[in-house]
Design a protein around this motif. Structure first.
Motif, PDB file in Angstrom:
ATOM      1  N   LEU A 184       0.827  -1.200   0.000  1.00  0.00           N
ATOM      2  CA  LEU A 184       0.000   0.000   0.000  1.00  0.00           C
ATOM      3  C   LEU A 184       0.866   1.257   0.000  1.00  0.00           C
ATOM      4  N   TYR A 185       0.459   2.226  -0.833  1.00  0.00           N
ATOM      5  CA  TYR A 185       1.115   3.527  -0.888  1.00  0.00           C
ATOM      6  C   TYR A 185       0.073   4.603  -0.623  1.00  0.00           C
ATOM      7  N   THR A 186       0.480   5.666   0.058  1.00  0.00           N
ATOM      8  CA  THR A 186      -0.377   6.841   0.232  1.00  0.00           C
ATOM      9  C   THR A 186       0.285   8.012  -0.472  1.00  0.00           C
ATOM     10  N   VAL A 187      -0.405   8.599  -1.453  1.00  0.00           N
ATOM     11  CA  VAL A 187       0.137   9.714  -2.218  1.00  0.00           C
ATOM     12  C   VAL A 187      -0.945  10.771  -2.417  1.00  0.00           C
ATOM     13  N   LYS A 188      -0.503  11.993  -2.624  1.00  0.00           N
ATOM     14  CA  LYS A 188      -1.415  13.066  -3.002  1.00  0.00           C
ATOM     15  C   LYS A 188      -1.221  13.332  -4.491  1.00  0.00           C
ATOM     16  N   GLY A 189      -2.342  13.514  -5.193  1.00  0.00           N
ATOM     17  CA  GLY A 189      -2.210  13.700  -6.626  1.00  0.00           C
ATOM     18  C   GLY A 189      -3.383  14.428  -7.246  1.00  0.00           C
ATOM     19  N   LEU A 190      -3.140  14.942  -8.435  1.00  0.00           N
ATOM     20  CA  LEU A 190      -4.145  15.665  -9.214  1.00  0.00           C
ATOM     21  C   LEU A 190      -4.650  14.752 -10.320  1.00  0.00           C
ATOM     22  N   VAL A 191      -5.968  14.604 -10.416  1.00  0.00           N
ATOM     23  CA  VAL A 191      -6.556  13.739 -11.444  1.00  0.00           C
ATOM     24  C   VAL A 191      -6.522  14.463 -12.780  1.00  0.00           C
ATOM     25  N   LEU A 192      -5.838  13.856 -13.759  1.00  0.00           N
ATOM     26  CA  LEU A 192      -5.652  14.464 -15.077  1.00  0.00           C
ATOM     27  C   LEU A 192      -6.645  13.952 -16.120  1.00  0.00           C
ATOM     28  N   ARG A 193      -7.012  12.688 -15.997  1.00  0.00           N
ATOM     29  CA  ARG A 193      -7.875  12.066 -17.004  1.00  0.00           C
ATOM     30  C   ARG A 193      -8.580  10.861 -16.397  1.00  0.00           C
ATOM     31  N   GLU A 194      -9.754  10.537 -16.904  1.00  0.00           N
ATOM     32  CA  GLU A 194     -10.449   9.322 -16.492  1.00  0.00           C
ATOM     33  C   GLU A 194     -10.964   8.600 -17.731  1.00  0.00           C
ATOM     34  N   THR A 195     -10.862   7.277 -17.714  1.00  0.00           N
ATOM     35  CA  THR A 195     -11.283   6.446 -18.835  1.00  0.00           C
ATOM     36  C   THR A 195     -12.131   5.302 -18.308  1.00  0.00           C
ATOM     37  N   VAL A 196     -13.374   5.225 -18.748  1.00  0.00           N
ATOM     38  CA  VAL A 196     -14.281   4.163 -18.298  1.00  0.00           C
ATOM     39  C   VAL A 196     -13.912   2.863 -18.999  1.00  0.00           C
ATOM     40  N   VAL A 197     -13.775   1.786 -18.222  1.00  0.00           N
ATOM     41  CA  VAL A 197     -13.464   0.458 -18.765  1.00  0.00           C
ATOM     42  C   VAL A 197     -14.727  -0.345 -18.970  1.00  0.00           C
ATOM     43  N   ASN A 198     -15.567  -0.380 -17.941  1.00  0.00           N
ATOM     44  CA  ASN A 198     -16.856  -1.074 -18.031  1.00  0.00           C
ATOM     45  C   ASN A 198     -17.789  -0.443 -17.003  1.00  0.00           C
ATOM     46  N   ALA A 199     -18.929  -1.080 -16.772  1.00  0.00           N
ATOM     47  CA  ALA A 199     -19.937  -0.493 -15.888  1.00  0.00           C
ATOM     48  C   ALA A 199     -19.497  -0.426 -14.433  1.00  0.00           C
ATOM     49  N   ASN A 200     -18.383  -1.076 -14.109  1.00  0.00           N
ATOM     50  CA  ASN A 200     -17.979  -1.121 -12.709  1.00  0.00           C
ATOM     51  C   ASN A 200     -16.529  -0.713 -12.479  1.00  0.00           C
ATOM     52  N   ALA A 201     -15.883  -0.188 -13.481  1.00  0.00           N
ATOM     53  CA  ALA A 201     -14.476   0.153 -13.302  1.00  0.00           C
ATOM     54  C   ALA A 201     -14.039   1.212 -14.309  1.00  0.00           C
ATOM     55  N   ARG A 202     -13.043   1.979 -13.905  1.00  0.00           N
ATOM     56  CA  ARG A 202     -12.437   2.959 -14.799  1.00  0.00           C
ATOM     57  C   ARG A 202     -10.996   3.195 -14.361  1.00  0.00           C
ATOM     58  N   TYR A 203     -10.227   3.779 -15.250  1.00  0.00           N
ATOM     59  CA  TYR A 203      -8.857   4.172 -14.937  1.00  0.00           C
ATOM     60  C   TYR A 203      -8.788   5.686 -14.782  1.00  0.00           C
ATOM     61  N   ILE A 204      -7.959   6.140 -13.865  1.00  0.00           N
ATOM     62  CA  ILE A 204      -7.657   7.570 -13.764  1.00  0.00           C
ATOM     63  C   ILE A 204      -6.149   7.743 -13.859  1.00  0.00           C
ATOM     64  N   ASN A 205      -5.736   8.780 -14.555  1.00  0.00           N
ATOM     65  CA  ASN A 205      -4.330   9.175 -14.569  1.00  0.00           C
ATOM     66  C   ASN A 205      -4.160  10.307 -13.579  1.00  0.00           C
ATOM     67  N   ILE A 206      -3.201  10.159 -12.682  1.00  0.00           N
ATOM     68  CA  ILE A 206      -2.984  11.202 -11.683  1.00  0.00           C
ATOM     69  C   ILE A 206      -1.528  11.644 -11.714  1.00  0.00           C
ATOM     70  N   LEU A 207      -1.313  12.917 -11.387  1.00  0.00           N
ATOM     71  CA  LEU A 207       0.028  13.475 -11.302  1.00  0.00           C
ATOM     72  C   LEU A 207       0.404  13.598  -9.838  1.00  0.00           C
ATOM     73  N   THR A 208       1.492  12.958  -9.444  1.00  0.00           N
ATOM     74  CA  THR A 208       1.941  12.959  -8.063  1.00  0.00           C
ATOM     75  C   THR A 208       3.348  13.529  -7.976  1.00  0.00           C
ATOM     76  N   ALA A 209       3.720  14.009  -6.807  1.00  0.00           N
ATOM     77  CA  ALA A 209       5.065  14.543  -6.609  1.00  0.00           C
ATOM     78  C   ALA A 209       6.103  13.430  -6.596  1.00  0.00           C
ATOM     79  N   GLU A 210       5.759  12.308  -5.959  1.00  0.00           N
ATOM     80  CA  GLU A 210       6.736  11.237  -5.753  1.00  0.00           C
ATOM     81  C   GLU A 210       6.907  10.324  -6.962  1.00  0.00           C
ATOM     82  N   HIS A 211       5.816  10.023  -7.663  1.00  0.00           N
ATOM     83  CA  HIS A 211       5.847   9.024  -8.731  1.00  0.00           C
ATOM     84  C   HIS A 211       5.518   9.597 -10.101  1.00  0.00           C
ATOM     85  N   GLY A 212       5.423  10.901 -10.224  1.00  0.00           N
ATOM     86  CA  GLY A 212       5.081  11.477 -11.512  1.00  0.00           C
ATOM     87  C   GLY A 212       3.682  11.077 -11.949  1.00  0.00           C
TER      88      GLY A 212
END
Length: 264
Positions: A2-30
């Motif tokens: 488990l990792y705890t990070v703060k980040g800004l959501v840049l984009r979201e992509t729906v995969v199906n009715a129950n899941a999606r991906y988000i791209n986030i920008l973080t200080a530690e992991h880009g």
């Protein structure tokens, strides 16, 4: 793990009715991509903290280099930008450019801070020209990415930038005073209706007023907390904004189509 990070959501992509991906920008992991389960519904558990324009704290489960959201808490959102079309468009441009240039799994603290400060400025500076905010963001982003122009002195004679018009060589990332402009022109050629140098690099030369040069210097060198705390004469803003935009898009070699929505 488990990792705890703060980040800004840049984009979201729906995969199906129950899941999606988000791209986030973080200080530690880009820039990282995170699977969010059970959050497609309007009132899903994580909806309020995982939409674009959200800055949140994320608890992520990582396995084999892939991230799944375990929990998230909203820190701040910039949904108010959506109440104004131009502000929303510039805000989206900030997200798109950050996503395009940010490295994956590499620290990007300055880029995250710049994006957040720019969204804050768009939200809170009611009377500041959006073109000024956009131009400052573009030039500072170029500096963070490592290709800021040399706008301190003339590349030919070495004299410092003073109260005179200058010429910005976009691809070389340098300035030339008008007295030395003829020397530079003699080193360029016309090939396939393009102006190129002896290395076949396209030459894009932009005239800049002293006020625009000073604004670029501020955008590159000012403390982040004071980045947007200056004004520019209204007649200089179009030149400054256009030059910063051309500089960034030519150095990242990408035209961001969201800009075509702006009627400036």
């Amino acid at each position: 793990m488990l990792y705890t990070v703060k980040g800004l959501v840049l984009r979201e992509t729906v995969v199906n009715a129950n899941a999606r991906y988000i791209n986030i920008l973080t200080a530690e992991h880009g820039r990282i991509s995170v699977m969010v389960r059970g959050a497609v519904r309007l009132r899903g558990r994580f909806t309020g903290s995982t939409k674009i324009f959200c800055y949140s704290e994320f608890v992520l489960y990582e396995r084999d280099g892939k991230y799944t959201l375990n929990d998230s808490t909203l820190i701040e959102n910039y949904f108010n930008l959506c109440e104004d079309f131009d502000k929303m468009t510039v805000g989206t441009y900030v997200l798109n450019t950050a996503e395009y240039v940010a490295s994956e799994e590499q620290p990007e603290p300055e880029m995250l801070r710049l994006a957040l400060n720019t969204l804050w400025a768009l939200t809170h500076y009611k009377d500041k020209d959006l073109r000024l905010i956009k131009g400052v963001y573009e030039m500072r982003l170029a500096a963070i990415c490592g290709f800021a122009p040399n706008i301190v002195n003339c590349q030919v004679c070495g004299h410092g930038v003073e109260d005179e018009d200058m010429l910005l060589n976009v691809m070389a990332g340098s300035m030339t005073c008008k007295k030395c402009a003829d020397k530079v022109r003699k080193q360029t050629f016309i090939e396939d209706e393009r102006t190129v140098d002896k290395m076949n690099t396209a030459q894009i030369i932009l005239p800049l007023s002293p006020a625009s040069v000073l604004a670029m210097q501020h955008a590159i060198y000012a403390d982040m907390q004071r980045l947007f705390s200056f004004t520019l004469a209204p007649e200089c803003i179009p030149e400054f904004s256009s030059s910063c935009e051309k500089y960034l898009e030519n150095h990242v070699d990408h035209r961001f189509s969201v800009l075509d929505m702006l009627a400036w």
